[in-house]
Design an enzyme around this catalytic site. Structure first.
Site, PDB file in Angstrom:
ATOM      1  CD  GLU A 280      -1.235   3.856   4.051  1.00 50.84           C
ATOM      2  OE1 GLU A 280      -2.333   4.045   4.592  1.00 50.84           O
ATOM      3  OE2 GLU A 280      -1.089   3.170   3.003  1.00 50.84           O
TER       4      GLU A 280
ATOM      5  N   GLY B 115     -19.212  12.228 -27.811  1.00 54.49           N
ATOM      6  CA  GLY B 115     -18.561  13.212 -28.665  1.00 54.49           C
ATOM      7  C   GLY B 115     -19.611  13.786 -29.602  1.00 54.49           C
TER       8      GLY B 115
ATOM      9  CG  HIS C  45      -2.042  -1.016   1.094  1.00 58.05           C
ATOM     10  ND1 HIS C  45      -3.070  -1.119   2.005  1.00 58.05           N
ATOM     11  CD2 HIS C  45      -2.285  -1.973   0.154  1.00 58.05           C
ATOM     12  CE1 HIS C  45      -3.897  -2.084   1.635  1.00 58.05           C
ATOM     13  NE2 HIS C  45      -3.444  -2.616   0.524  1.00 58.05           N
TER      14      HIS C  45
ATOM     15  CD  GLU D 131     -15.281   4.817 -25.599  1.00 55.88           C
ATOM     16  OE1 GLU D 131     -15.148   5.444 -26.663  1.00 55.88           O
ATOM     17  OE2 GLU D 131     -14.372   4.149 -25.081  1.00 55.88           O
TER      18      GLU D 131
ATOM     19  CG  LEU E   6     -26.092   1.229 -24.214  1.00 59.71           C
ATOM     20  CD1 LEU E   6     -27.178   0.451 -23.493  1.00 59.71           C
ATOM     21  CD2 LEU E   6     -25.020   0.279 -24.741  1.00 59.71           C
TER      22      LEU E   6
ATOM     23  NE  ARG F  31      -6.321   4.001 -30.681  1.00 57.61           N
ATOM     24  CZ  ARG F  31      -7.639   3.779 -30.717  1.00 57.61           C
ATOM     25  NH1 ARG F  31      -8.109   2.537 -30.761  1.00 57.61           N
ATOM     26  NH2 ARG F  31      -8.494   4.790 -30.687  1.00 57.61           N
TER      27      ARG F  31
ATOM     28  CD1 TRP G 223     -11.303  11.040 -37.403  1.00 57.39           C
ATOM     29  CD2 TRP G 223     -12.406  10.144 -35.675  1.00 57.39           C
ATOM     30  NE1 TRP G 223     -10.855   9.758 -37.253  1.00 57.39           N
ATOM     31  CE2 TRP G 223     -11.522   9.178 -36.202  1.00 57.39           C
ATOM     32  CE3 TRP G 223     -13.200   9.815 -34.573  1.00 57.39           C
ATOM     33  CZ2 TRP G 223     -11.425   7.891 -35.655  1.00 57.39           C
ATOM     34  CZ3 TRP G 223     -13.091   8.553 -34.050  1.00 57.39           C
ATOM     35  CH2 TRP G 223     -12.227   7.602 -34.586  1.00 57.39           C
TER      36      TRP G 223
END
Length: 380
Positions: free
Chosen positions: A57, A159, A55, A310, A315, A212, A175
């Protein structure tokens, strides 16, 4: 009375920045950072890299060569008090004789939840709580929701154009936003344990839905323990089971959960391993579609903490309409696609402005010629 100084806030901010490095690899554990300070100087620092690893600490104590008697430890989350894959950090801090522990937020995990503080105080260590607490609550928002309930934290990404369209009428969408926005999407994916998409998105875009990492900047990669990077689980909601596993590249790499619907209650949550990487899961059908609640509850049993959605309009809107959306990342370009374009959302009508769905702007960021609006369902 415990005091909180500007110095406490300064060192806690350092601990929080360290903790954020663990967002990419600490699953299913929370991201935690620790800074140890003595005589005004940092003598040790660390963060939790991955479940089963030391952890935060312990990493910081090791960095300080365990010479921390009389020092102050700044920790972003209450030190653990139970034996799991690793021993309790609270006991180790007592053993190392730190004088003071400053903590951003308590741990809602029922196995901890105040016991870490109790161990420290019973040992005579000064404990200061709630230092930059809101920042810690935001950092750990996915873990906190998942560890105290049945569902993961759900992030919805969209987007869209300036007139709230996600594609032209003919379906063309590549895009709408710029390449820097797409790089940011990769970062959100990398911090997610699971990505959910729908059958229509798979058919229309034939996506891989992988992170990626090779496209990450050196600065970004320097924050990530590359030994423990992973690909999120990919979940495809395909009620009728129409996808061809040999045709779509989403099935070609990484772990995939292919969710189909069934009306046969005896088959609910039945799993079938189809290939080395692809598992079919049968869930109930609700209003003609796979039941989102059942899917999320199942993912909760897998200790999935953060889900990224996504998908297309239907949906995406379903997660919002059914109140399973915890935050929205809206990437908006300056393009305007026109009235015949495909709408970003299809949200149920509100009866009045007083009872409509409300999200709160957490951050607004200019990304080149585009903008990212990050909204959350609760205010931080």
């Amino acid at each position: 009375m415990n005091s909180v100084s500007k110095t406490d806030k300064k060192f806690m901010m350092q601990a929080l920045k360290l903790a954020s490095c663990g967002l990419y690899t600490s699953y299913p554990n929370p991201p935690v950072g620790c800074v140890i300070v003595k005589d005004g100087k940092v003598i040790g620092k660390g963060y939790h890299h991955k479940a089963g690893q030391p952890h935060a600490e312990i990493m910081a104590l090791k960095d300080a060569n365990y010479d921390v008697e009389g020092a102050t430890a700044y920790v972003t989350l209450e030190p653990c008090s139970h034996y799991g894959r690793t021993p309790p950090c609270a006991l180790k801090l007592v053993e190392m004789k730190v004088a003071r522990v400053v903590v951003a937020a308590g741990d809602p995990n029922p196995q901890v939840c105040g016991r870490g503080f109790e161990i420290l105080r019973n040992a005579g260590i000064e404990v200061v709580e709630h230092v930059l607490e809101k920042k810690s609550l935001f950092l750990n928002r996915a873990f906190f929701k998942a560890i105290t309930g049945d569902y993961p934290y759900v992030s919805v990404k969209v987007g869209m154009s300036l007139d709230a369209k996600t594609a032209l009428a003919n379906g063309q969408s590549k895009w709408i936003t710029n390449d820097r926005c797409r790089a940011k999407v990769q970062d959100i994916r990398a911090k997610s344990d699971c990505i959910i998409t729908g059958v229509n998105t798979v058919i229309a875009d034939n996506p891989q839905m992988n992170v990626r990492y090779e496209n990450f900047s050196e600065k970004k990669l320097a924050k990530i323990d590359k030994e423990f990077i992973r690909q999120p689980l990919k979940v495809i909601l395909d009620t009728k089971g129409i996808l061809d596993l040999n045709r779509y590249q989403i099935f070609s790499s990484g772990e995939v959960l292919w969710v189909n619907g069934t009306e046969d209650a005896s088959k609910y949550l039945k799993k079938e391993k189809l290939t080395e990487h692809v598992t079919r899961l049968l869930v109930p059908v609700k209003n003609g579609h796979t039941d989102i609640e059942t899917v999320l509850r199942y993912l909760g049993t897998l200790k999935i903490r953060r889900v990224m959605v996504e998908a297309g309009q239907k949906l995406t809107s379903a997660f919002i309409n059914e109140n399973f959306c915890d935050e929205i990342y809206a990437f908006i370009s300056g393009k305007m696609l026109g009235s015949d374009g495909q709408n970003a959302f299809s949200i149920e009508n509100a009866l009045s402005l007083d009872n409509c769905r409300q999200f709160y702007l957490h951050k607004c960021r200019k990304i080149g010629s585009d903008v990212l609006l990050h909204y959350t369902s609760v205010q931080y």
